[in-house]
Design a protein around this motif. Sequence first.
Motif, PDB file in Angstrom:
ATOM      1  N   ILE A  88       0.863  -1.195   0.000  1.00 23.35           N
ATOM      2  CA  ILE A  88       0.000   0.000   0.000  1.00 23.35           C
ATOM      3  C   ILE A  88       0.895   1.240   0.000  1.00 23.35           C
ATOM      4  O   ILE A  88       1.832   1.340   0.789  1.00 23.35           O
ATOM      5  CB  ILE A  88      -0.939  -0.013   1.224  1.00 23.35           C
ATOM      6  CG1 ILE A  88      -1.878  -1.223   1.161  1.00 23.35           C
ATOM      7  CG2 ILE A  88      -1.750   1.282   1.309  1.00 23.35           C
ATOM      8  CD1 ILE A  88      -2.593  -1.539   2.457  1.00 23.35           C
ATOM      9  N   SER A  89       0.600   2.163  -0.896  1.00 18.25           N
ATOM     10  CA  SER A  89       1.419   3.366  -1.030  1.00 18.25           C
ATOM     11  C   SER A  89       1.219   4.287   0.182  1.00 18.25           C
ATOM     12  O   SER A  89       0.089   4.629   0.523  1.00 18.25           O
ATOM     13  CB  SER A  89       1.019   4.085  -2.321  1.00 18.25           C
ATOM     14  OG  SER A  89       1.926   5.103  -2.595  1.00 18.25           O
ATOM     15  N   VAL A  90       2.327   4.655   0.858  1.00 18.61           N
ATOM     16  CA  VAL A  90       2.275   5.549   2.017  1.00 18.61           C
ATOM     17  C   VAL A  90       2.983   6.852   1.628  1.00 18.61           C
ATOM     18  O   VAL A  90       4.177   6.844   1.339  1.00 18.61           O
ATOM     19  CB  VAL A  90       2.972   4.929   3.250  1.00 18.61           C
ATOM     20  CG1 VAL A  90       2.910   5.868   4.448  1.00 18.61           C
ATOM     21  CG2 VAL A  90       2.329   3.591   3.601  1.00 18.61           C
ATOM     22  N   ILE A  91       2.230   7.945   1.602  1.00 20.18           N
ATOM     23  CA  ILE A  91       2.780   9.207   1.085  1.00 20.18           C
ATOM     24  C   ILE A  91       2.554  10.348   2.087  1.00 20.18           C
ATOM     25  O   ILE A  91       1.850  10.187   3.079  1.00 20.18           O
ATOM     26  CB  ILE A  91       2.142   9.587  -0.274  1.00 20.18           C
ATOM     27  CG1 ILE A  91       0.622   9.740  -0.138  1.00 20.18           C
ATOM     28  CG2 ILE A  91       2.485   8.553  -1.350  1.00 20.18           C
ATOM     29  CD1 ILE A  91      -0.063  10.322  -1.362  1.00 20.18           C
ATOM     30  N   SER A  92       3.161  11.492   1.771  1.00 20.99           N
ATOM     31  CA  SER A  92       2.966  12.686   2.611  1.00 20.99           C
ATOM     32  C   SER A  92       1.898  13.587   1.990  1.00 20.99           C
ATOM     33  O   SER A  92       1.536  13.426   0.820  1.00 20.99           O
ATOM     34  CB  SER A  92       4.285  13.449   2.756  1.00 20.99           C
ATOM     35  OG  SER A  92       4.714  13.947   1.502  1.00 20.99           O
ATOM     36  N   GLU A  93       1.448  14.550   2.782  1.00 22.01           N
ATOM     37  CA  GLU A  93       0.427  15.501   2.308  1.00 22.01           C
ATOM     38  C   GLU A  93       0.907  16.274   1.083  1.00 22.01           C
ATOM     39  O   GLU A  93       0.142  16.530   0.159  1.00 22.01           O
ATOM     40  CB  GLU A  93       0.107  16.481   3.442  1.00 22.01           C
ATOM     41  CG  GLU A  93      -0.895  17.541   3.049  1.00 22.01           C
ATOM     42  CD  GLU A  93      -0.559  18.926   3.573  1.00 22.01           C
ATOM     43  OE1 GLU A  93      -1.297  19.866   3.217  1.00 22.01           O
ATOM     44  OE2 GLU A  93       0.419  19.069   4.315  1.00 22.01           O
ATOM     45  N   ILE A  94       2.192  16.643   1.064  1.00 19.88           N
ATOM     46  CA  ILE A  94       2.761  17.404  -0.053  1.00 19.88           C
ATOM     47  C   ILE A  94       2.590  16.619  -1.358  1.00 19.88           C
ATOM     48  O   ILE A  94       2.234  17.158  -2.396  1.00 19.88           O
ATOM     49  CB  ILE A  94       4.272  17.673   0.214  1.00 19.88           C
ATOM     50  CG1 ILE A  94       4.466  18.500   1.480  1.00 19.88           C
ATOM     51  CG2 ILE A  94       4.945  18.340  -0.973  1.00 19.88           C
ATOM     52  CD1 ILE A  94       4.059  19.933   1.381  1.00 19.88           C
ATOM     53  N   GLU A  95       2.881  15.315  -1.273  1.00 22.11           N
ATOM     54  CA  GLU A  95       2.748  14.438  -2.453  1.00 22.11           C
ATOM     55  C   GLU A  95       1.288  14.353  -2.893  1.00 22.11           C
ATOM     56  O   GLU A  95       0.975  14.498  -4.072  1.00 22.11           O
ATOM     57  CB  GLU A  95       3.294  13.044  -2.099  1.00 22.11           C
ATOM     58  CG  GLU A  95       3.063  11.977  -3.152  1.00 22.11           C
ATOM     59  CD  GLU A  95       3.943  12.136  -4.385  1.00 22.11           C
ATOM     60  OE1 GLU A  95       3.607  11.518  -5.415  1.00 22.11           O
ATOM     61  OE2 GLU A  95       4.955  12.860  -4.337  1.00 22.11           O
ATOM     62  N   PHE A 133      10.963  15.013   6.833  1.00 22.56           N
ATOM     63  CA  PHE A 133       9.942  13.970   7.048  1.00 22.56           C
ATOM     64  C   PHE A 133       8.890  14.011   5.942  1.00 22.56           C
ATOM     65  O   PHE A 133       8.368  12.983   5.514  1.00 22.56           O
ATOM     66  CB  PHE A 133       9.250  14.133   8.404  1.00 22.56           C
ATOM     67  CG  PHE A 133      10.179  14.098   9.593  1.00 22.56           C
ATOM     68  CD1 PHE A 133      11.428  13.505   9.512  1.00 22.56           C
ATOM     69  CD2 PHE A 133       9.795  14.666  10.800  1.00 22.56           C
ATOM     70  CE1 PHE A 133      12.289  13.471  10.607  1.00 22.56           C
ATOM     71  CE2 PHE A 133      10.643  14.639  11.906  1.00 22.56           C
ATOM     72  CZ  PHE A 133      11.887  14.040  11.800  1.00 22.56           C
ATOM     73  N   GLN A 134       8.540  15.209   5.489  1.00 22.60           N
ATOM     74  CA  GLN A 134       7.568  15.330   4.396  1.00 22.60           C
ATOM     75  C   GLN A 134       8.183  14.840   3.087  1.00 22.60           C
ATOM     76  O   GLN A 134       7.509  14.220   2.271  1.00 22.60           O
ATOM     77  CB  GLN A 134       7.105  16.783   4.263  1.00 22.60           C
ATOM     78  CG  GLN A 134       6.178  17.205   5.392  1.00 22.60           C
ATOM     79  CD  GLN A 134       5.995  18.709   5.455  1.00 22.60           C
ATOM     80  OE1 GLN A 134       6.944  19.482   5.379  1.00 22.60           O
ATOM     81  NE2 GLN A 134       4.764  19.152   5.604  1.00 22.60           N
ATOM     82  N   LEU A 135       9.475  15.104   2.895  1.00 18.36           N
ATOM     83  CA  LEU A 135      10.153  14.642   1.678  1.00 18.36           C
ATOM     84  C   LEU A 135      10.284  13.118   1.651  1.00 18.36           C
ATOM     85  O   LEU A 135      10.302  12.511   0.580  1.00 18.36           O
ATOM     86  CB  LEU A 135      11.541  15.283   1.562  1.00 18.36           C
ATOM     87  CG  LEU A 135      11.552  16.777   1.221  1.00 18.36           C
ATOM     88  CD1 LEU A 135      12.947  17.354   1.380  1.00 18.36           C
ATOM     89  CD2 LEU A 135      11.044  17.025  -0.200  1.00 18.36           C
ATOM     90  N   ASP A 136      10.361  12.499   2.843  1.00 22.16           N
ATOM     91  CA  ASP A 136      10.441  11.033   2.890  1.00 22.16           C
ATOM     92  C   ASP A 136       9.204  10.385   2.279  1.00 22.16           C
ATOM     93  O   ASP A 136       9.251   9.244   1.855  1.00 22.16           O
ATOM     94  CB  ASP A 136      10.596  10.549   4.344  1.00 22.16           C
ATOM     95  CG  ASP A 136      11.966  10.884   4.921  1.00 22.16           C
ATOM     96  OD1 ASP A 136      12.921  11.060   4.132  1.00 22.16           O
ATOM     97  OD2 ASP A 136      12.085  10.972   6.152  1.00 22.16           O
ATOM     98  N   GLY A 137       8.096  11.135   2.263  1.00 21.46           N
ATOM     99  CA  GLY A 137       6.837  10.574   1.759  1.00 21.46           C
ATOM    100  C   GLY A 137       6.474  11.038   0.364  1.00 21.46           C
ATOM    101  O   GLY A 137       5.294  11.117   0.020  1.00 21.46           O
ATOM    102  N   ILE A 138       7.470  11.406  -0.474  1.00 20.19           N
ATOM    103  CA  ILE A 138       7.126  11.816  -1.842  1.00 20.19           C
ATOM    104  C   ILE A 138       7.495  10.721  -2.839  1.00 20.19           C
ATOM    105  O   ILE A 138       8.391   9.920  -2.607  1.00 20.19           O
ATOM    106  CB  ILE A 138       7.790  13.148  -2.267  1.00 20.19           C
ATOM    107  CG1 ILE A 138       9.305  12.988  -2.396  1.00 20.19           C
ATOM    108  CG2 ILE A 138       7.437  14.275  -1.305  1.00 20.19           C
ATOM    109  CD1 ILE A 138       9.982  14.111  -3.149  1.00 20.19           C
TER     110      ILE A 138
END
Length: 443
Positions: free
Chosen positions: A87-94, A159-164
């Motif tokens: 399952i894809s886990v992403i950040s809000e920015i992405e 942390f936000q970049l980790d989820g892009i």
Amino acid sequence: MKRLVILGGGESGIGTALLGKAKGFEVFVSDNGNIKQNYKDVLIHNEIEWEDEKHTESKILNADLVMKSPGIPDYVTLVKKLIEKGISVISEIEFASKYTNATLIGITGSNGKTTTASLTHHLLKQDLDVGLAGNIGDSFAKQMLDHNHQNYVLEISSFQLDGIKNFQPHIAVLTNITPDHLDRYDYNFDNYIASKFRIVENQTKDDYFIYDADDPVIENRMNTHPIQSKKLPFSLTKRIENGAYINKETIIITIDNNQITMPIKKLALDGKHNIKNAMAASTVAHLLKIRKQTIRESLENFQGVEHRLENVLRINKVQYINDSKATNVNATYFALESMDAPTVWIVGGEDKGNDYKELFPFVNEKVKAIICLGVNNEKLMNAFGNMVDVIIETQFMSEAVKVAYKVASAGDNVLLSPACASFDLFENYEDRGRQFKDAVRNL
């Protein structure tokens, strides 16, 4: 209907929930802690399902897509289970960037990103329709629903970049890289560096990368990992053809032979680090064709950011300065460097593996007394105990400020610059800064 699960019911989580619902997702918000009442009200009003103080795995592991709050590390069991299931886990920015055609300016770095993002927004807003989001203000996702600006300045944490996955800012800014948050990166500085550089990984030759050419960490990484975008470095020491540099107390910014100049003495913000922040922000503005006169005027009237070297009050000829946003050693280095009077320094909090050595010269030269403010001050006492005549342990902000008031003499500064995270005694650095200001006003 695709199922969007959101882990964390804070600002970014609620924004994503609203945008997700508007884009036709079935949305579920889950927070292991307590969701604030104002956020609960928004979820209830918008008929979005939520839970707090638990994570019900059966309602999470059936997601098509998961947006997790930047505060949740990748190594928690629930996140590992999601990744194992593919399952894809992403950040809000992405998530949010998929739904906009706006020009995106992404700003990251260990220090200076809030000031640079705020200053960039200040320079652009006179001439452009621009939002300020990311790690600052209203969430990116929510702003897109409310305003859908044509341009966004995004302050982005590692942390936000980790989820892009596909996030691609047209202009990426990297202010600097110094060791920070290493507890989240297996205490491996290289992992943290790689995380910061994710801001350029999807850029093409049509995009731009603005960065500090004086930062050896950035230079080393670029030598071993070439990037696609057009480079616009800034420097205090080198002469730069395309980008920004200093010549005889004047900032010179050149992009494709088009030049703008600005006397340093006209900048509203003090300190070498703020010259760099101004260079980065002005390069963005110059790139986006903001008028030279607007850039100059905006740099002269920018008031700075709350909790970042913020002058609070002068009492009995003592200046009280709130730098609560200094959550790492490098930020405090800039603060102490810019002190021009004997300083009573309030320091401490949750230590993230700090090495205080680089502060020793400033402490010897400028600091007359140290007030430790944390649950555990042992490391600070060991590091600085022999350097100053007065070093005192306190547990409350009001107590720390009263002690500072007693120790300081006319002409001194009292500086709150903790060099640590705030979570041992405070909700966050804003709470810590506000308590400092309240305590000063109550003297």
